[in-house]
Design an enzyme around this catalytic site. Structure first.
Site, PDB file in Angstrom:
ATOM      1  CG  ASP A   1      -1.709   1.325   1.459  1.00  0.00           C
ATOM      2  OD1 ASP A   1      -2.520   1.472   0.210  1.00  0.00           O
ATOM      3  OD2 ASP A   1      -1.581   1.932   2.238  1.00  0.00           O
TER       4      ASP A   1
ATOM      5  CG  ASP B   1      -7.559   3.535  -3.704  1.00  0.00           C
ATOM      6  OD1 ASP B   1      -8.262   3.571  -2.762  1.00  0.00           O
ATOM      7  OD2 ASP B   1      -6.468   3.065  -4.039  1.00  0.00           O
TER       8      ASP B   1
ATOM      9  CG  HIS C   1       3.633   6.878  -4.269  1.00  0.00           C
ATOM     10  ND1 HIS C   1       2.522   5.810  -4.282  1.00  0.00           N
ATOM     11  CD2 HIS C   1       3.388   8.117  -3.958  1.00  0.00           C
ATOM     12  CE1 HIS C   1       1.618   6.794  -3.812  1.00  0.00           C
ATOM     13  NE2 HIS C   1       2.067   8.015  -3.331  1.00  0.00           N
TER      14      HIS C   1
END
Length: 1533
Positions: free
Chosen positions: A527, A628, A530
């Site tokens: 999760d 999302d 980045h």
């Protein structure tokens, strides 16, 4: 046996590839090879891929061993290897000499997933995954009822959001305890644990064939996590991160503004609790600038208290202190030291820099006072600068607050939070505050109480357009003070530091969390990948892979750049990157994503199993929706769910969805606020039932068919993809299987806009489908039904009951409601096309066809594949045996080709356009593109080698193959016209092509390539079998150069060599097609292609004998070499060998050096060939027994070769002087009259051969001026008259050899006899040899002694420590020019040189003349040097016009061979260290030739290049002596 897949990584110096992704499968072998910049160096390759039997440790590297399969000295084949058996991310780096790291990168080995009770493999491209929000699954004992929906819909993998105990926000990703199972999963009286979850996952794997993965969240923990209260050091607090204090002060002040607004305190200033318009936003700005910023004075955290600093400075000045120079580097610049505790006015002045910068003019109190005033002024300036810097931060903070409030309370697409309250503050708090509410002043006092301020923890979030590799909470970042963080107020950002030692509790806690996950799940989704610190994710995944080596790692990256994505993918070993179909704005973009994320083009070439490792894009997990994403029903339309899903499921990669999409839930299922449960599976469920679903619910029935199709296509190898945008809404995706040539074509009509409100056209263009439609795999569309309309249920997440999918599967075309067949058309004999017309392809429909080749094509492809198995076992799949195999195909091609000679191979593989035209043909020309370089297979293979790796099927070459059979017919007919064994090979091609002509045109390029690659490699094997063991056991480079021998040596339609003596045995004969007479057909050597390949300009004495040793003796072509030596011997006249041969009849005897190269070749033949001395006794048929003979037919006058040799030597000693026959413009239109006078003599005092005059050029540097305009016509650029150094070396070599032969009784003569002034004189070969030996160094070496008595022209010396290019030239300065010719003498007669002088001269040559591929022909310091040759330029420049500078600078290749061989010879005499360095130089130089040949479509080395290796358009593309000279260097090594 399928061949092992090997990938080759070529290492280049200074190439850092850590942002390039290289993906490999387990079972692959990876070879590291040296690129040109590293060849010859001692390179070490290190990797952390574990050695056999060891465990992986990221920071433990070991060196790999080099393997040199040919054991030779060149590095073209040297490699080290890794057998890849374990998945993960591995690093490699390499270094040489004292550089430990001069390049490196990462490789990612994909995991192998296994499923089912039998543990069968689930390929990554077969994955169909569905995401579940775990909290919506209810108690654990009800999970299977809810998860069964995924199973029944055809998914084979489930992604669970975290299963841990959630924080108080109830967000799926805010975890209160990473080690505890969410207690919600245990009903009253039950306490489930991780083992129970593991059992359920195992049951799904074994009984349902489904795998499970879950998230790992490393970035943050819930703000109410109990463990972070006990271990506040795990977050960013004001004690361990004091740089956050100013941001915390601002955050508290903003909280107090929230309270004031909520309590109505700003109403009278136009700021009510309910913010409704831009007036209110303006009022917020006012409050910030008038009340907040002046009150909290953030700038004070960055300023200096001026007066105490000035007083400290004054005391130092008064005590006479001096600056500590070591601390200031003597730079006059005042340094301010930031207070590490960030107290107000805590910054201090570096007094050393103050003393350095402000120096008083004396020691008087006045001078000291002035100095203090200067400092005071400067400190005020610096404080003012800090004030303005903070003001900029405050402006940004204001803008960010404005933006947040505007989105959250005003924007239509925002959450519209309503009035400002303590529950919904003005802006989200950036820090936790676990204390009672007090005044701002009281809050700020807590900042200085560490036991309290350690609990003010920074929240996590994300920053727009931030560098993902930078941690925004660390010092140096102003994200918190500038309010740029889009903050998650429920989560605390975790502070790992640089390693476990920085925060032991956190690392241990998270490692345990990782291990629990890896124990029970086959994979993880990282999760917020980045913004997870890379070293943390690396460490945790290493821990996970220790427990589960084949860990499947998925992530979603929002870096905005593929290069940055690769940093994460390569370092973490991410298996699949999540890609969203929702990112596409229209169907065209959605189709492009399918094309981008996987598969090869339809009709792609079969790649060799050993091939270069090329960068990949990350493997995709392509989702129609992620958890999302916003709801597609709201953004697009309910009708689009099915076709967009179909487009996704046709992608050749992992695909998937999120629970809710298939039931048509018409809103986003929020990861934060959704608390209802998913519906359960019940085949009998009523449409109106909100808590149950079945195949009739939403698009579940359609999704099941699509998931099955997706998995079948991947499992059965349908790995070729074609995407066709039929019109603006219709996308057709083809998946093709390259072994069976079955296809599935899915036609999807998207409905991004709702058809109820948007008018879609009824006109759908018909489609032509090549091949035979076997069935309609499925046709489906979304339709309305009577089941009531959607009402959001209180307890279950329900979809829209009013829609369902109408679907039919596996039906015939005639039963389809969507399409009808318009007819079968046959376009040409191999194009079998079905046209289909769409009758009801309404928006939201999908239809998929299964298509085969028509039965005839299918059979022929199978038979063709069967015949291709001899070249590659991969063709076994889909092959059929042929009962009617033509006779020619009953033998293998290897058997047929074993009967071919190397002269036959010249025709099969090479022959340029000029050679082909001589036979009435030409090279194949592709209209609108270009002609191929050769008529033979190499011409085609050179082009295909560029097309194949890129699968460039749009190339004009491929177009030409698809459009007609012209190229195919050319290949077979060209050979069949030849007769003999070549005709047999032609028939083999013709038989293979018969199958090819009857298969669909789109498949022709890949099968044409397969046939040609097979034939070409078979031909190469057969070729090398006929060559010397040096070639057979040699490296790839040696073989490539040896192929130059086949390229250059051939027999044309008209024999180029004069006939040999009939008394000679083993001479090849053929019957002349026209005269029907028997004639000799000896191989001759072309000088270069394409300019010197055919007709009168093919054979040149000098070129032939410079190239003969390398191309014929080294390669083992001894008989052909003998015939060439004897053929030229027959043309001896005036004691010379012809320059231009002209079949002997048209020979020109205008060069002084060819005879010496011929003699050198005879010597080489005698020493290199077994029983080579026998050649001396061979009969030579003299065409010109006297200088004035007419050309005589063969056999009229025969002499033995040794007599011809002696005659050549004697004529030189006697002195050769004659005028060329037919002198004048008819034989040379540029030569002046004096140039036709030929002289070659021997100086009786020195023994030096000399000759020529200033109007002719008798050596290889033979450019004659051609420009009248520049007035150089008839003037040679480089006459090199006098004694040219290489001729003298060759003469010395010959004398030494003849003396030795005489001693052995193999040569009857020991003296030459001449007539001078009526007297007969004798000179012994020994004496002649001795004279040269005694005089050479004296006359040719340019010593460092300015008073050297041997130096005739000291005023002309401009470089010392070199050897002259000639001696006694008519223009004396020419003797002193630095050129590469003396290196030739060093190789053939090294005894002439002293070792030290030779080595120094070679070093000067290396520095001044060595280019990338060739040697500069003239010293660049010389005033006439010009390195660019342009033969077409005619201007006023005497030195340049019409290519006058041909040998005045351009870099010729063949001398480099002699230069390197001379270096090797003398280096051996100077000891091991020098020799090793020289070998490095040689390998390094030759690696550039290897690269050039590999890339050259001519597969050759050019005659010359312009300066610094630039391409010269006037050069031959491949030159015999260039190839030969390089091959000789490798032979010497």
């Amino acid at each position: 046996m399928t061949p092992k897949q090997i990938r080759v990584m070529v290492l280049n110096d200074m190439e850092k590839l850590d942002r390039t992704l290289f993906r490999l499968d387990q079972g692959f072998e990876l070879q590291f090879r040296l690129g040109p910049t590293l060849q010859g160096k001692h390179v070490h390759v290190y990797t952390n891929y574990p050695a056999e039997g060891e465990l992986f440790e990221r920071h433990k590297f070991h060196a790999l061993d080099w393997i040199n399969p040919t054991g030779r000295q060149d590095d073209s084949d040297k490699f080290c290897t890794l057998d890849l058996k374990i998945s993960g991310s591995y690093q490699y780096y390499f270094g040489h000499g004292d550089k430990e790291k001069s390049g490196g990168g990462y490789i990612v080995v994909d995991p192998v997933l296994r499923v089912g009770a039998d543990n069968h493999i689930l390929p990554l491209d077969c994955i169909s995954i569905q995401t579940y929000l775990s909290k919506c699954l209810g108690p654990l004992d009800e999970w299977l009822d809810r998860l069964r929906v995924a199973k029944e819909t055809g998914y084979n993998m489930i992604h669970f959001t975290p299963l841990q105990m959630l924080g108080e926000s109830r967000s799926c990703y805010s975890l209160a305890d990473q080690l505890e199972l969410n207690p919600d999963f245990s009903p009253a009286g039950q306490a489930y644990n991780w083992t129970d979850v593991g059992n359920l996952v195992e049951k799904m794997k074994n009984e349902w064939n489904m795998l499970c993965i879950t998230d790992v969240v490393y970035n943050h923990t819930a703000a109410n996590s109990k463990w972070i209260e006990k271990h506040p050091e795990c977050g960013y607090n004001l004690v361990n991160s004091p740089h956050l204090k100013p941001a915390w002060v601002l955050d508290r002040a903003l909280w107090h503004v929230t309270c004031a607004i909520a309590d109505g305190k700003y109403k009278d200033r136009g700021l009510p609790a309910l913010i409704q318009d831009h007036q209110h936003l303006h009022a917020i700005r006012g409050v910030l600038w008038q009340d907040v910023f002046p009150r909290i004075k953030l700038w004070e955290f960055f300023q200096v208290k001026v007066e105490p600093a000035v007083e400290q400075f004054r005391a130092l000045l008064q005590s006479g202190a001096k600056p500590g120079r070591s601390k200031t580097d003597g730079k006059q610049q005042l340094r301010i030291i930031q207070d590490p505790q960030y107290r107000r006015f805590g910054n201090t002045v570096d007094m050393d820099s103050a003393l350095e910068t402000f120096v008083p003019h004396g020691s008087s109190p006045g001078a000291i006072e002035d100095c203090c005033n200067w400092l005071r002024r400067r400190l005020d300036e610096l404080n003012n600068e800090q004030f303005h810097e903070i003001k900029h931060h405050q402006e940004q903070a204001t803008n960010c607050i404005d933006g947040t409030v505007s989105y959250e309370r005003l924007a239509d697409h925002g959450p519209k939070l309503g009035p400002v309250t303590r529950k919904h503050p003005l802006v989200t708090r950036y820090f936790t505050f676990p204390f009672e509410e007090a005044t701002l002043e009281q809050d700020l006092e807590l900042m200085n109480q560490p036991e309290k301020s350690c609990h003010f923890l920074a929240h996590n979030g994300w920053v727009m357009a931030d560098d993902p590799l930078r941690n925004f909470a660390e010092p140096g970042s102003n994200v918190y003070i500038r309010r740029e963080l889009i903050c998650w107020g429920d989560s605390v950002k975790l502070r790992y530091g640089n390693g476990p030692e920085d925060c032991p509790y956190l690392w241990a806690h998270m490692q345990k969390y990782t291990e629990i996950t890896a124990k029970h799940f086959v994979g993880v989704r990282l999760d917020n990948c980045h913004s997870t610190p890379l070293h943390v994710a690396e460490f945790m995944l290493d821990a996970a892979r220790t427990l589960r080596p084949d860990l499947y790692v998925v992530a979603e990256l929002f870096t905005g750049s593929e290069e940055l994505d690769n940093v994460f993918v390569t370092r973490l070993g991410i298996s699949s990157l999540i890609r969203e179909a929702m990112s596409a704005g229209d169907s065209h973009e959605e189709g492009r994503l399918v094309y981008r994320y996987g598969g090869e083009p339809v009709g792609a070439f079969l790649q060799p199993s050993l091939r270069p490792l090329v960068p990949s894009i990350a493997h995709a997990m392509f989702l129609d929706i992620t958890h999302d994403n916003e709801c597609p029903i709201q953004i697009r339309s309910v009708y689009d769910s099915l076709p967009s899903s179909a487009i996704v499921s046709m992608a050749c990669c992992a695909t998937g969805s999120t629970r809710g999409y298939d039931e048509l839930v018409p809103h986003q299922i929020s990861v934060v606020s959704e608390e209802r449960f998913y519906s359960k599976w019940n085949p009998q469920a009523k449409p109106s039932s909100p808590d149950e679903v079945n195949l009739q619910s939403g698009i579940i029935g359609g999704k099941l068919a699509l998931n099955r199709l997706h998995q079948e296509l991947a499992a059965k190898g349908f790995n070729q993809v074609f995407v066709d945008q039929v019109d603006e809404d219709i996308v057709a995706v083809t998946r093709h299987c390259p072994s069976t040539h079955q296809s599935v074509v899915a036609v999807c009509r998207t409905a991004f806009k709702n058809p109820k409100h948007h008018r879609y056209t009824d006109e759908v263009p018909p489609m032509c489908i090549p091949g035979k439609i076997e069935e309609v795999v499925l046709e489906a569309r979304t339709v309305e039904r009577q089941a009531g309309s959607y009402k959001k249920d209180e307890r279950s997440i329900n979809g829209m009951p009013e829609y369902t999918v109408e679907i039919k599967e596996h039906i015939q075309m005639k039963d389809s409601k969507v399409v009808r067949q318009a007819g079968v058309t046959s376009r040409g004999r191999s194009e079998y096309v079905q046209e289909i017309v769409f009758e009801q392809l309404t928006p939201g429909s999908v239809i998929a066809f299964r298509v085969s080749l028509d039965p005839k094509s299918q059979e022929l492809v199978g038979v063709l594949r069967n015949h291709l198995i001899q070249f590659n076992p991969l063709y076994k799949a889909g092959s059929l045996s042929d009962p009617n195999t033509p006779d020619i195909l009953k033998s293998t091609l290897t058997q047929i080709m074993s009967k071919m000679t190397l002269a036959d191979m010249n025709i099969l593989l090479f022959r340029c356009d000029e050679e082909e035209k001589e036979d009435g043909g030409g090279c194949y020309n592709i209209p609108g593109w270009t002609a191929l370089k050769y008529g033979g297979l190499q011409g085609l293979l050179s082009v295909m080698a560029d097309i194949r790796p890129k699968n460039d099927l749009g190339h004009p070459f491929c177009d030409n193959l698809r459009q007609g059979d012209w190229m195919i017919v050319y290949v077979s007919n060209r050979l069949m016209m030849r007769g003999g064994i070549l005709a047999e090979v032609g028939q083999w091609f013709q038989a293979m092509f018969t199958y090819l002509k009857h298969i669909p045109r789109y498949l022709i390029p890949c099968y044409f390539d397969a046939i040609l690659v097979g034939a070409y490699t078979t031909a190469l094997d057969a070729t090398f079998k006929q060559m010397s063991s040096f070639v057979q056991n040699g490296s790839s480079f040696v073989k490539l150069l040896a192929l130059g021998s086949v390229q250059m040596c051939g027999v044309g339609r008209f024999p180029a060599l004069p006939p040999l003596s009939p008394a000679l045995t083993d001479v090849p004969y053929r019957v002349n097609e026209i005269t029907k007479q028997k004639e000799q057909c000896c191989v001759s050597l072309a000088a270069g292609l394409p300019h010197f390949s055919a007709g009168i300009f093919r054979c040149w004495g000098r070129d032939t004998f410079i190239a003969l040793r390398g191309l014929m003796l080294v390669t083992g072509r001894h008989l052909e070499a003998r015939n060439i030596i004897l053929g030229f011997a027959g043309t001896l006249r005036h004691g010379l060998i012809p320059n231009l041969l002209g079949e002997g009849v048209g020979a020109r005897f205008n060069c002084r050096d060819a005879v010496w190269w011929w003699l050198q070749c005879i010597q080489d033949y005698c020493t290199m060939v077994p029983n080579g001395n026998d050649i001396l006794q061979c009969p030579v048929s003299r065409m010109y027994p006297t200088d004035d003979s007419k050309p005589l037919p063969p056999g009229t006058v025969d002499q033995l070769l040794y007599e011809v040799i002696h005659e050549a030597m004697e004529r030189h000693m006697q002195g050769i002087e004659f005028r060329e026959r037919n002198a004048g413009p008819q034989i040379d239109r540029n030569m002046r009259d004096e140039g036709f006078n030929i002289v070659a003599k021997v100086n009786p005092d020195t023994g030096f051969v000399y000759g020529g005059n200033r109007f002719n050029c008798g050596t290889w540097m033979d450019k004659m001026g051609e420009s009248e305009r520049a007035r150089n016509k008839g003037i040679p650029a480089t006459p090199r008259d006098g004694s040219a150094v290489e001729i003298l070396g060759l003469c010395k070599s010959t004398l030494r050899w003849l003396v030795e032969l005489h001693k052995q009784g193999l040569f009857p003569y020991n003296t030459v006899t001449i007539h001078k002034d009526g007297k007969q004189l004798s000179v012994s070969y020994e004496e002649w040899d001795r004279k040269i030996q005694e005089n050479f160094e004296k006359m040719f070496y340019v010593s460092h002694d300015p008073n050297d008595p041997n130096e005739k022209h000291p005023e002309l010396v401009h470089k010392r420590g070199i050897y002259k290019d000639s001696y006694g030239a008519s223009s004396p300065w020419c003797d002193y020019q630095l050129r590469p010719n003396f290196t030739i003498a060093m190789v053939v007669a090294p005894e002439l040189f002293t070792v030290e002088h030779a080595w120094e001269a070679l070093n000067v040559t290396e520095e001044k003349l060595l280019g990338p591929l060739g040697m500069k022909t003239l010293d660049p310091d010389d005033m006439v040097y010009c390195g660019v040759y342009d033969n077409s330029l005619d201007n006023d420049s005497y030195n340049l016009a019409r290519g006058f500078n041909y040998h005045q600078g351009p870099e010729w290749l063949w001398p480099i061979g002699y230069f390197l061989r001379a270096k090797i010879y003398f280096a051996k005499k100077l000891g091991k260290e020098t020799y090793d360095k020289t070998v490095y130089l040689v390998k390094n130089v030759l690696s550039r030739h290897y690269v050039h040949m590999e890339r050259s479509s001519w597969k050759g080395l050019p005659e010359l290049t312009n300066e610094n290796g630039q391409f010269c358009p006037f050069s031959c593309e491949t030159q015999a002596w260039s190839l030969a000279a390089v091959l000789e260097v490798l032979h010497d090594l």
